[in-house]
Design a protein around this motif. Structure first.
Motif, PDB file in Angstrom:
ATOM      1  N   PRO A 422       0.925  -0.991  -0.479  1.00 29.69           N
ATOM      2  CA  PRO A 422      -0.149  -0.134  -0.235  1.00 29.69           C
ATOM      3  C   PRO A 422       0.385   1.161  -0.108  1.00 29.69           C
ATOM      4  O   PRO A 422       0.305   2.477  -0.422  1.00 29.69           O
ATOM      5  CB  PRO A 422      -0.495  -0.333   1.378  1.00 29.69           C
ATOM      6  N   GLY A 423       2.173   1.627   0.578  1.00 34.53           N
ATOM      7  CA  GLY A 423       2.945   1.890   0.469  1.00 34.53           C
ATOM      8  C   GLY A 423       3.420   2.703  -0.966  1.00 34.53           C
ATOM      9  O   GLY A 423       4.358   3.892  -1.258  1.00 34.53           O
ATOM     10  N   ALA A 424       2.887   1.727  -2.251  1.00 34.27           N
ATOM     11  CA  ALA A 424       4.172   2.249  -3.125  1.00 34.27           C
ATOM     12  C   ALA A 424       3.065   3.035  -3.944  1.00 34.27           C
ATOM     13  O   ALA A 424       2.026   2.795  -3.828  1.00 34.27           O
ATOM     14  CB  ALA A 424       4.215   0.595  -3.996  1.00 34.27           C
ATOM     15  N   VAL A 425       3.852   3.288  -5.163  1.00 35.13           N
ATOM     16  CA  VAL A 425       3.291   4.416  -5.994  1.00 35.13           C
ATOM     17  C   VAL A 425       3.462   3.370  -7.531  1.00 35.13           C
ATOM     18  O   VAL A 425       4.017   3.607  -7.963  1.00 35.13           O
ATOM     19  CB  VAL A 425       3.706   5.873  -5.551  1.00 35.13           C
ATOM     20  N   ALA A 440       9.119   5.647  -0.965  1.00 36.69           N
ATOM     21  CA  ALA A 440       9.564   7.042  -1.369  1.00 36.69           C
ATOM     22  C   ALA A 440      10.834   6.451  -0.075  1.00 36.69           C
ATOM     23  O   ALA A 440      10.749   6.230   0.726  1.00 36.69           O
ATOM     24  CB  ALA A 440       9.235   8.237  -0.216  1.00 36.69           C
ATOM     25  N   PRO A 441      12.462   6.549  -0.061  1.00 31.94           N
ATOM     26  CA  PRO A 441      13.629   6.815   0.224  1.00 31.94           C
ATOM     27  C   PRO A 441      12.786   6.195   2.132  1.00 31.94           C
ATOM     28  O   PRO A 441      13.682   5.317   2.723  1.00 31.94           O
ATOM     29  CB  PRO A 441      14.213   7.106  -0.582  1.00 31.94           C
ATOM     30  N   THR A 442      12.579   7.241   2.852  1.00 36.49           N
ATOM     31  CA  THR A 442      12.669   7.563   3.999  1.00 36.49           C
ATOM     32  C   THR A 442      10.924   6.995   4.331  1.00 36.49           C
ATOM     33  O   THR A 442      10.950   7.865   5.632  1.00 36.49           O
ATOM     34  CB  THR A 442      12.997   8.641   4.065  1.00 36.49           C
ATOM     35  N   ASP A 443      10.251   7.102   3.140  1.00 40.10           N
ATOM     36  CA  ASP A 443       8.665   6.857   4.055  1.00 40.10           C
ATOM     37  C   ASP A 443       8.293   5.195   4.515  1.00 40.10           C
ATOM     38  O   ASP A 443       9.376   4.824   3.824  1.00 40.10           O
ATOM     39  CB  ASP A 443       7.700   7.079   3.050  1.00 40.10           C
ATOM     40  N   LEU A 450      -1.394   4.863  -3.049  1.00 42.65           N
ATOM     41  CA  LEU A 450      -1.296   4.556  -4.284  1.00 42.65           C
ATOM     42  C   LEU A 450      -1.899   5.048  -5.113  1.00 42.65           C
ATOM     43  O   LEU A 450      -3.004   5.782  -4.736  1.00 42.65           O
ATOM     44  CB  LEU A 450      -1.732   2.843  -4.417  1.00 42.65           C
ATOM     45  N   THR A 451      -1.415   5.266  -6.147  1.00 45.43           N
ATOM     46  CA  THR A 451      -2.073   5.884  -7.393  1.00 45.43           C
ATOM     47  C   THR A 451      -2.526   6.379  -8.195  1.00 45.43           C
ATOM     48  O   THR A 451      -3.064   4.895  -8.753  1.00 45.43           O
ATOM     49  CB  THR A 451      -0.642   7.448  -7.944  1.00 45.43           C
ATOM     50  N   VAL A 518       3.147 -10.740  -6.313  1.00 44.14           N
ATOM     51  CA  VAL A 518       2.739  -9.142  -5.675  1.00 44.14           C
ATOM     52  C   VAL A 518       2.688  -9.786  -3.760  1.00 44.14           C
ATOM     53  O   VAL A 518       3.406  -8.985  -3.369  1.00 44.14           O
ATOM     54  CB  VAL A 518       1.299  -8.360  -5.695  1.00 44.14           C
ATOM     55  N   ALA A 519       2.080 -10.672  -3.516  1.00 49.31           N
ATOM     56  CA  ALA A 519       1.520 -10.794  -2.223  1.00 49.31           C
ATOM     57  C   ALA A 519       2.702 -11.405  -1.321  1.00 49.31           C
ATOM     58  O   ALA A 519       3.340 -11.212  -0.523  1.00 49.31           O
ATOM     59  CB  ALA A 519       0.911 -12.159  -1.966  1.00 49.31           C
ATOM     60  N   THR A 520       3.798 -12.319  -1.945  1.00 48.83           N
ATOM     61  CA  THR A 520       5.116 -12.758  -2.087  1.00 48.83           C
ATOM     62  C   THR A 520       5.743 -11.102  -2.035  1.00 48.83           C
ATOM     63  O   THR A 520       6.694 -11.746  -0.959  1.00 48.83           O
ATOM     64  CB  THR A 520       5.486 -13.830  -2.764  1.00 48.83           C
ATOM     65  N   LEU A 521       5.838 -10.298  -2.793  1.00 55.80           N
ATOM     66  CA  LEU A 521       7.125  -8.977  -2.802  1.00 55.80           C
ATOM     67  C   LEU A 521       6.719  -8.702  -1.282  1.00 55.80           C
ATOM     68  O   LEU A 521       7.226  -7.551  -0.868  1.00 55.80           O
ATOM     69  CB  LEU A 521       6.525  -8.510  -3.866  1.00 55.80           C
ATOM     70  N   GLY A 522       5.553  -7.675  -1.261  1.00 55.25           N
ATOM     71  CA  GLY A 522       4.813  -7.266  -0.136  1.00 55.25           C
ATOM     72  C   GLY A 522       5.380  -7.760   1.538  1.00 55.25           C
ATOM     73  O   GLY A 522       6.032  -7.318   2.048  1.00 55.25           O
TER      74      GLY A 522
END
Length: 537
Positions: A422-425, A440-443, A450-451, A518-522
């Motif tokens: 959910p933090g990905a754009v 974002a690197p520091t977020d 998500l846009t 994508v679930a594995t990635l998350g």
């Protein structure tokens, strides 16, 4: 006169008197041991090999029997005698070494290593800057789910339609058509491509202007050679932009200074300021961000090209669009200054290795020369089959099918990213075969921003990618591959520091595979960020 066989270069004169069967069995055993006869390969029929060696059939059948008793081969009736096991304790066969190896005993020849190199690990592949063979190495590594970009739905390749077209071509093909052809390509395909470009890309071109090449990769190489011939050794490229395109330009000693890309495409002002005489662009669907070169930027680019700049247009993914109207090709606007390259790799399959190039008029002859001396022209038979598919409307039907299927798979990936990252754009959802997901690197990774596919946010903006808390996309890609999911890090395609991200292909996977991957990635990103945060404390 000596007698021998093309099979393993056997020469019966090398056999000792009275020991021909033992000698032949030993030669076959060594060939099995050193890999010249791999498992599953079939030995020649005993009668044929005996005739080649001019020995009695009994010599060969006895040698085969010895190998069978050792368990190395087995007779399978009409299927012949097949290699089923390699000798366990056999010494490696002696390799005839070239002269420089003879001068240095014990040193294996450079092109015949003593042992083949082991495939790289996921960590080693992503730990260093990508080398010229990085794509080959990544393809060779096994993965449960492959989400790398640039691959269409290969499982739906129109085999039946291709076979029908090929039979029709072979039925009508004259014997003379099987000889050396025109290096520019088969006239039938050049006509079909010219019609396709007019119908789908708004490009008016005579078939004589079309050059058939082995995909966009060869197109870039040929263009680089012609540009160098005319004194151009620098081609600016989009940043982020295709690593593969940069590598092909570098192979021909062409420098590739980066030009930043934002939500409107390449920054033409930065291109002008950089002073490069030429630029390589993917304006219809920029790789990897997915943005479209905006109208204002197109007009600025045309002014730059009109003043003498050279534009190379890679019409990447132009046909695969879902949520936006078609985008006209740059070549349609200024043919005198625009090189145009396209292919069927994303509509049919990359394995076909068929593409096309339109050169500015002043470079057309030099481009044909470069193609002629590269390979004398593409194989004619696949060209004629493709021409028939294009002329019959089969390729258009294929494209309509793919758009529906790819849209479903794109939607499945967006939904999975919402749920598991959910933090990905997400960028580039309106068209293409892939998405770019950044963070974002520091977020914190769980920030829900998500846009929407139509979001116009700057895809390359980064607060500080060198911040100690930055989560490396290469590290995430390595973790993902170790977990059975294959992706590409955005950093592979960036020359300048940028926010971390992944480039995720969805066209070749089913919705369930996409959700699983994508679930594995998350899960892996969450673990990676947790470990990274703990190590930074």
């Amino acid at each position: 006169m000596g007698s021998g066989s093309d099979f393993l270069q056997l020469n019966i004169a090398d056999a000792p008197f009275g020991g021909r069967s033992a000698w032949l069995a030993g030669e076959l055993r060594r060939a099995i041991s050193d890999g010249r006869l791999p498992l599953g390969s079939r030995l020649p029929a005993s009668r044929s090999l005996a005739a080649d060696l001019r020995v009695s059939r009994g010599v060969v059948t006895e040698a085969y029997q010895r190998l069978s008793e050792d368990g190395h081969v087995v007779g399978r009736g009409r299927s012949g005698t097949v290699v089923v096991a390699a000798p366990v304790t056999a010494a490696p066969a002696t390799v005839r070494q070239p002269a420089d190896s003879a001068r240095h005993p014990g040193r294996p020849p450079a092109d015949h290593p003593a042992h083949p190199p082991a495939p790289p690990s996921a960590d080693s592949l992503f730990a260093a800057a990508p080398g010229p063979d990085c794509y080959d190495l990544l393809r060779a590594l096994p993965a449960r789910i492959d989400l790398t970009p640039g691959i269409p739905d290969l499982a739906s390749f129109p085999r039946a339609a291709w076979l029908r077209a090929e039979r029709a071509v072979l039925r009508d093909l004259a014997a003379a058509d099987l000889g050396y052809g025109d290096p520019r390509g088969a006239p039938a395909l050049r006509l079909a491509v010219a019609n396709w470009l007019a119908r789908h890309r708004g490009i008016r071109a005579d078939p004589d202007e079309v050059l058939i090449v082995s995909g966009t990769a060869q197109a870039i190489g040929l263009i680089a050679q012609v540009l160098r011939l005319h004194g151009i050794s620098t081609v600016a490229v989009e940043d982020p932009g295709s690593l593969g395109a940069r590598q092909h330009l570098h192979h021909w000693n062409v420098a590739t200074p980066p030009v930043p890309v934002d939500a409107e495409g390449v920054r033409v002002g930065a291109l002008q300021a950089g002073g490069a005489p030429a630029v390589l662009l993917t304006p219809a669907h920029q790789f990897p961000t997915g943005v479209v070169l905006g109208g204002r930027r197109r007009r600025a680019l045309m002014r730059w090209a009109g003043a003498g700049g050279v534009v190379i247009e890679d019409d990447y993914d132009a046909e695969h669009r879902y949520d936006r109207p078609p985008v006209p090709a740059l070549r349609a606007m200024l043919p005198e200054q625009v090189w145009y390259a396209g292919s069927v790799s994303k509509i049919l399959a990359p394995a076909l290795r068929v593409g096309w190039v339109l050169a500015p008029p002043q470079h057309r002859d030099d481009l044909v020369d470069a193609k002629r001396f590269a390979d004398l022209g593409n194989a004619v038979l696949p060209q004629l089959v493709l021409a028939r598919l294009m002329a019959s409307g089969e390729l258009e039907r294929r494209l309509r099918l793919l758009r529906r299927r790819h849209r479903q798979r794109r939607d499945a990936m967006i939904e999975a990213l919402r749920a598991h990252l959910p933090g990905a754009v997400v960028h580039g959802a309106a068209a293409g075969l892939h998405l770019m997901a950044t963070w974002a690197p520091t977020d914190p990774i769980d920030r829900a921003d998500l846009t929407h596919p139509g979001d116009r946010a700057d895809p390359t903006h980064s607060t500080d990618p060198t911040h100690p808390a930055a989560l490396s996309d290469a590290a995430v890609a390595a973790e993902a591959l170790a977990g059975g999911v294959k992706v590409q890090p955005l950093s592979w395609h960036s020359q300048r520091p940028s926010r971390p991200g992944l480039v995720l292909g969805y066209a070749a996977r089913s919705p369930s595979e996409i959700a699983d991957g994508v679930a594995t990635l998350g899960a892996l990103v969450g673990l990676s960020r947790l470990r990274h945060t703990e190590s930074s404390v």
